[in-house]
Design a protein around this motif. Structure first.
Motif, PDB file in Angstrom:
ATOM      1  N   THR A   1       0.844  -1.188   0.000  1.00 45.06           N
ATOM      2  CA  THR A   1       0.000   0.000   0.000  1.00 45.06           C
ATOM      3  C   THR A   1       0.884   1.244   0.000  1.00 45.06           C
ATOM      4  OG1 THR A   1      -0.076   0.235   2.408  1.00 45.06           O
ATOM      5  CG2 THR A   1      -1.708  -1.245   1.386  1.00 45.06           C
ATOM      6  N   PRO A   2       0.367   2.410  -0.387  1.00 46.07           N
ATOM      7  CA  PRO A   2       1.172   3.639  -0.315  1.00 46.07           C
ATOM      8  C   PRO A   2       1.658   3.928   1.106  1.00 46.07           C
ATOM      9  CG  PRO A   2      -0.810   3.994  -1.610  1.00 46.07           C
ATOM     10  CD  PRO A   2      -0.956   2.643  -0.978  1.00 46.07           C
ATOM     11  N   ILE A   3       0.815   3.661   2.097  1.00 47.44           N
ATOM     12  CA  ILE A   3       1.199   3.929   3.486  1.00 47.44           C
ATOM     13  C   ILE A   3       2.282   2.957   3.933  1.00 47.44           C
ATOM     14  CG2 ILE A   3       0.387   4.072   5.862  1.00 47.44           C
ATOM     15  CD1 ILE A   3      -0.669   6.252   4.025  1.00 47.44           C
ATOM     16  N   GLY A   4       2.138   1.680   3.573  1.00 45.75           N
ATOM     17  CA  GLY A   4       3.150   0.697   3.930  1.00 45.75           C
ATOM     18  C   GLY A   4       4.502   1.031   3.347  1.00 45.75           C
ATOM     19  N   GLN A   5       4.533   1.436   2.078  1.00 47.25           N
ATOM     20  CA  GLN A   5       5.793   1.800   1.442  1.00 47.25           C
ATOM     21  C   GLN A   5       6.384   3.070   2.054  1.00 47.25           C
ATOM     22  OE1 GLN A   5       5.011   1.778  -2.889  1.00 47.25           O
ATOM     23  NE2 GLN A   5       6.323  -0.018  -2.932  1.00 47.25           N
ATOM     24  N   ALA A   6       5.527   4.023   2.360  1.00 47.24           N
ATOM     25  CA  ALA A   6       6.013   5.288   2.918  1.00 47.24           C
ATOM     26  C   ALA A   6       6.710   5.089   4.255  1.00 47.24           C
ATOM     27  CB  ALA A   6       4.845   6.263   3.086  1.00 47.24           C
ATOM     28  N   ILE A   7       6.138   4.242   5.080  1.00 49.26           N
ATOM     29  CA  ILE A   7       6.685   4.040   6.426  1.00 49.26           C
ATOM     30  C   ILE A   7       7.854   3.062   6.418  1.00 49.26           C
ATOM     31  CG2 ILE A   7       6.134   3.120   8.724  1.00 49.26           C
ATOM     32  CD1 ILE A   7       3.290   4.232   8.317  1.00 49.26           C
ATOM     33  N   ALA A   8       7.800   2.073   5.551  1.00 47.64           N
ATOM     34  CA  ALA A   8       8.786   0.996   5.620  1.00 47.64           C
ATOM     35  C   ALA A   8      10.009   1.185   4.727  1.00 47.64           C
ATOM     36  CB  ALA A   8       8.120  -0.331   5.260  1.00 47.64           C
ATOM     37  N   CYS A   9       9.937   2.056   3.729  1.00 43.94           N
ATOM     38  CA  CYS A   9      11.051   2.179   2.779  1.00 43.94           C
ATOM     39  C   CYS A   9      12.190   2.992   3.366  1.00 43.94           C
ATOM     40  CB  CYS A   9      10.577   2.828   1.492  1.00 43.94           C
ATOM     41  SG  CYS A   9      11.894   3.037   0.283  1.00 43.94           S
ATOM     42  N   GLU A 123      -7.160  -4.828  -3.550  1.00 47.01           N
ATOM     43  CA  GLU A 123      -7.644  -4.335  -4.829  1.00 47.01           C
ATOM     44  C   GLU A 123      -8.184  -2.914  -4.737  1.00 47.01           C
ATOM     45  OE1 GLU A 123     -10.497  -7.148  -6.179  1.00 47.01           O
ATOM     46  OE2 GLU A 123      -9.043  -8.773  -6.388  1.00 47.01           O
ATOM     47  N   VAL A 124      -8.040  -2.289  -3.598  1.00 44.42           N
ATOM     48  CA  VAL A 124      -8.577  -0.948  -3.405  1.00 44.42           C
ATOM     49  C   VAL A 124      -7.887   0.042  -4.339  1.00 44.42           C
ATOM     50  CG1 VAL A 124      -6.936  -0.294  -1.595  1.00 44.42           C
ATOM     51  CG2 VAL A 124      -9.192   0.756  -1.637  1.00 44.42           C
ATOM     52  N   ASN A 125      -8.651   1.052  -4.761  1.00 46.53           N
ATOM     53  CA  ASN A 125      -8.115   2.139  -5.574  1.00 46.53           C
ATOM     54  C   ASN A 125      -7.620   3.242  -4.636  1.00 46.53           C
ATOM     55  OD1 ASN A 125      -8.046   4.648  -7.096  1.00 46.53           O
ATOM     56  ND2 ASN A 125      -9.200   3.600  -8.700  1.00 46.53           N
ATOM     57  N   TRP A 126      -6.342   3.588  -4.748  1.00 44.12           N
ATOM     58  CA  TRP A 126      -5.728   4.518  -3.805  1.00 44.12           C
ATOM     59  C   TRP A 126      -5.760   5.976  -4.267  1.00 44.12           C
ATOM     60  CZ3 TRP A 126      -5.281   2.579   0.739  1.00 44.12           C
ATOM     61  CH2 TRP A 126      -4.980   1.218   0.908  1.00 44.12           C
ATOM     62  N   SER A 127      -6.492   6.285  -5.320  1.00 42.25           N
ATOM     63  CA  SER A 127      -6.460   7.647  -5.861  1.00 42.25           C
ATOM     64  C   SER A 127      -6.992   8.681  -4.875  1.00 42.25           C
ATOM     65  CB  SER A 127      -7.254   7.710  -7.171  1.00 42.25           C
ATOM     66  OG  SER A 127      -8.586   7.272  -6.979  1.00 42.25           O
ATOM     67  N   LYS A 128      -7.989   8.303  -4.069  1.00 40.73           N
ATOM     68  CA  LYS A 128      -8.532   9.259  -3.099  1.00 40.73           C
ATOM     69  C   LYS A 128      -7.486   9.615  -2.050  1.00 40.73           C
ATOM     70  CE  LYS A 128     -12.806   8.791  -1.827  1.00 40.73           C
ATOM     71  NZ  LYS A 128     -14.067   8.344  -1.149  1.00 40.73           N
ATOM     72  N   LEU A 129      -6.690   8.633  -1.651  1.00 41.43           N
ATOM     73  CA  LEU A 129      -5.637   8.901  -0.674  1.00 41.43           C
ATOM     74  C   LEU A 129      -4.567   9.808  -1.272  1.00 41.43           C
ATOM     75  CD1 LEU A 129      -4.160   6.563   1.921  1.00 41.43           C
ATOM     76  CD2 LEU A 129      -2.558   7.660   0.370  1.00 41.43           C
ATOM     77  N   TYR A 130      -4.155   9.535  -2.506  1.00 41.43           N
ATOM     78  CA  TYR A 130      -3.162  10.394  -3.163  1.00 41.43           C
ATOM     79  C   TYR A 130      -3.673  11.827  -3.286  1.00 41.43           C
ATOM     80  CZ  TYR A 130      -0.263   6.408  -4.608  1.00 41.43           C
ATOM     81  OH  TYR A 130       0.569   5.314  -4.624  1.00 41.43           O
ATOM     82  N   GLY A 207       0.800   5.345  -9.730  1.00 36.98           N
ATOM     83  CA  GLY A 207       1.402   5.397  -8.398  1.00 36.98           C
ATOM     84  C   GLY A 207       2.500   4.370  -8.231  1.00 36.98           C
ATOM     85  N   GLU A 208       3.405   4.670  -7.332  1.00 42.95           N
ATOM     86  CA  GLU A 208       4.541   3.784  -7.093  1.00 42.95           C
ATOM     87  C   GLU A 208       4.083   2.390  -6.674  1.00 42.95           C
ATOM     88  OE1 GLU A 208       8.745   4.554  -4.893  1.00 42.95           O
ATOM     89  OE2 GLU A 208       6.952   4.716  -3.669  1.00 42.95           O
ATOM     90  N   GLU A 209       3.065   2.344  -5.830  1.00 40.59           N
ATOM     91  CA  GLU A 209       2.609   1.042  -5.348  1.00 40.59           C
ATOM     92  C   GLU A 209       1.936   0.230  -6.456  1.00 40.59           C
ATOM     93  OE1 GLU A 209      -0.894   0.872  -5.337  1.00 40.59           O
ATOM     94  OE2 GLU A 209      -0.950   2.986  -5.862  1.00 40.59           O
ATOM     95  N   CYS A 210       1.475   0.921  -7.520  1.00 43.68           N
ATOM     96  CA  CYS A 210       0.868   0.197  -8.643  1.00 43.68           C
ATOM     97  C   CYS A 210       1.862  -0.765  -9.266  1.00 43.68           C
ATOM     98  CB  CYS A 210       0.398   1.187  -9.715  1.00 43.68           C
ATOM     99  SG  CYS A 210      -1.253   1.822  -9.434  1.00 43.68           S
ATOM    100  N   GLU A 225      -5.314   1.319 -15.153  1.00 43.72           N
ATOM    101  CA  GLU A 225      -5.833   2.438 -15.945  1.00 43.72           C
ATOM    102  C   GLU A 225      -6.826   3.272 -15.137  1.00 43.72           C
ATOM    103  OE1 GLU A 225      -8.321   3.341 -20.092  1.00 43.72           O
ATOM    104  OE2 GLU A 225      -7.850   1.264 -19.522  1.00 43.72           O
ATOM    105  N   GLN A 226      -7.694   2.609 -14.389  1.00 46.07           N
ATOM    106  CA  GLN A 226      -8.708   3.329 -13.612  1.00 46.07           C
ATOM    107  C   GLN A 226      -8.068   4.228 -12.559  1.00 46.07           C
ATOM    108  OE1 GLN A 226     -11.160   1.219 -10.639  1.00 46.07           O
ATOM    109  NE2 GLN A 226     -12.953   2.077 -11.681  1.00 46.07           N
ATOM    110  N   GLN A 227      -7.098   3.698 -11.811  1.00 45.05           N
ATOM    111  CA  GLN A 227      -6.451   4.525 -10.787  1.00 45.05           C
ATOM    112  C   GLN A 227      -5.664   5.658 -11.424  1.00 45.05           C
ATOM    113  OE1 GLN A 227      -4.967   2.724  -7.171  1.00 45.05           O
ATOM    114  NE2 GLN A 227      -3.024   3.829  -7.360  1.00 45.05           N
TER     115      GLN A 227
END
Length: 330
Positions: A1-9, A123-130, A207-210, A225-227
């Motif tokens: 997830t974007p949050i997982g990558q942000a915290i763990a990278c 499978e969640v779309n993360w566009s709202k979080l971005y 997104g990077e997580e994509c 494509e949708q995200q």
């Protein structure tokens, strides 16, 4: 997830630390790079990210488990090693791999488990979080067919095209071939070069997580494509077009007060290291031929998706230009 990558990278934590203008709730810094959307989560100040999460998402979540994860950015980051998060990515490959194996992977899995409890499955779309992140992103997009020709010749030497006289830009079968593994690199012989370059283009918008989820088989092309489309519509302050560069600079100046795009006009980018102008011209003409484009679009789902996203980008650009005219005229 974007949050997982942000915290763990264990990457460069904070590009803003070099400047005295950055505070916990603001960071008027311009960061330029060939980075996928979402990479800013790695280097924004931990206070900035924590404040964003608390004010935008945490209030809507009962017993929010993510808050404590964000606190680890400024405290004990890796429980296994009892160390704080490195502010710079280690140059030593063995040290970096050790951090990834002992710290990043377990932490990312832990964070992602908590994130999925809140947002649903992978499978969640993360566009709202971005879109909710308080940053002003700008991007320049290029018409896909001219871009594919440019990429073909930019990578000409790396892809070993010159060692095979039958490997040409006009060979559709070679261009759109699909390889078995999503882990394969386009550097391997160049087979499927147009397919893979098109996917990579979409990852920058998605997104990077994509990219990670795609390689793991967690999402498919329509979901990418949708995200990417949602991000184009909601996550960029300015969407510019390469063939309208001056308009792009003007849009930035109108949208972002502290950016002066009139500076450094003498800077010139690198040129393609390919001497046979005749072959380049032939490919440029071929890829602008409507009949050839139709063949590519009919045979390649990836190129077709990229072409649809470009059309979305054009529509967003036109809307933003009209919007900014209204703002400046007022």
């Amino acid at each position: 997830t974007p949050i997982g990558q942000a915290i763990a990278c264990p990457g460069d934590l904070n590009q803003c630390e070099k400047s005295s203008v950055c505070k916990s709730d603001s960071c008027p810094i311009v960061y330029v790079g060939h980075n996928k959307l979402g990479s800013e989560l790695h280097w924004l100040p931990s206070e900035y990210l924590t404040k964003w999460w608390s004010e935008t998402w945490s209030n809507e979540i009962a017993n929010d488990p993510i808050k404590s994860h964000f606190k680890s950015l400024s405290g004990i980051w890796c429980q296994n090693e009892q160390v704080i998060r490195p502010k710079k990515r280690p140059l030593n490959g063995k040290i970096y791999k050790s951090l990834v194996d002992k710290c990043s992977v377990p932490l990312a899995n832990h964070v992602d488990e908590d994130v999925f409890k809140i947002f649903g499955n992978e499978e969640v779309n993360w566009s709202k979080l971005y879109a909710s992140l308080p940053v002003l992103r700008v991007i320049v997009v290029r018409e896909p067919f001219s871009w594919l020709v440019s990429k073909f010749f930019w990578h000409h030497q790396r892809l070993a095209f010159s060692r095979s006289p039958t490997f040409t830009c006009g060979n559709i079968e070679q261009a759109i071939a699909r390889i078995e593994s999503r882990y394969e690199s386009v550097d391997i012989g160049g087979i499927g070069w147009a397919t893979q370059f098109s996917m990579n283009y979409m990852f920058y918008l998605c997104g990077e997580e994509c990219l990670v989820r795609w390689k793991s088989g967690m999402i498919n092309l329509p979901e990418v494509e949708q995200q990417a489309e949602h991000n184009l519509r909601n996550s960029f302050a300015v969407v510019g077009l390469l063939n309208e560069t001056e308009e792009f600079y003007e849009m930035i100046s109108n949208r972002i007060q502290y950016m002066d795009t009139s500076l450094n006009k003498h800077v010139v980018g690198s040129k393609h290291n390919f001497s046979n102008i005749g072959i380049i011209t032939e490919c440029q003409v071929l890829y602008q031929d409507p009949a050839f484009q139709k063949q590519l679009l009919n045979l390649s789902d990836e190129i077709a998706a990229l072409n649809r996203l470009f059309k979305v980008a054009v529509r967003v650009n036109r809307f933003q230009q009209e919007e900014l005219k209204t703002c400046t005229s007022g």
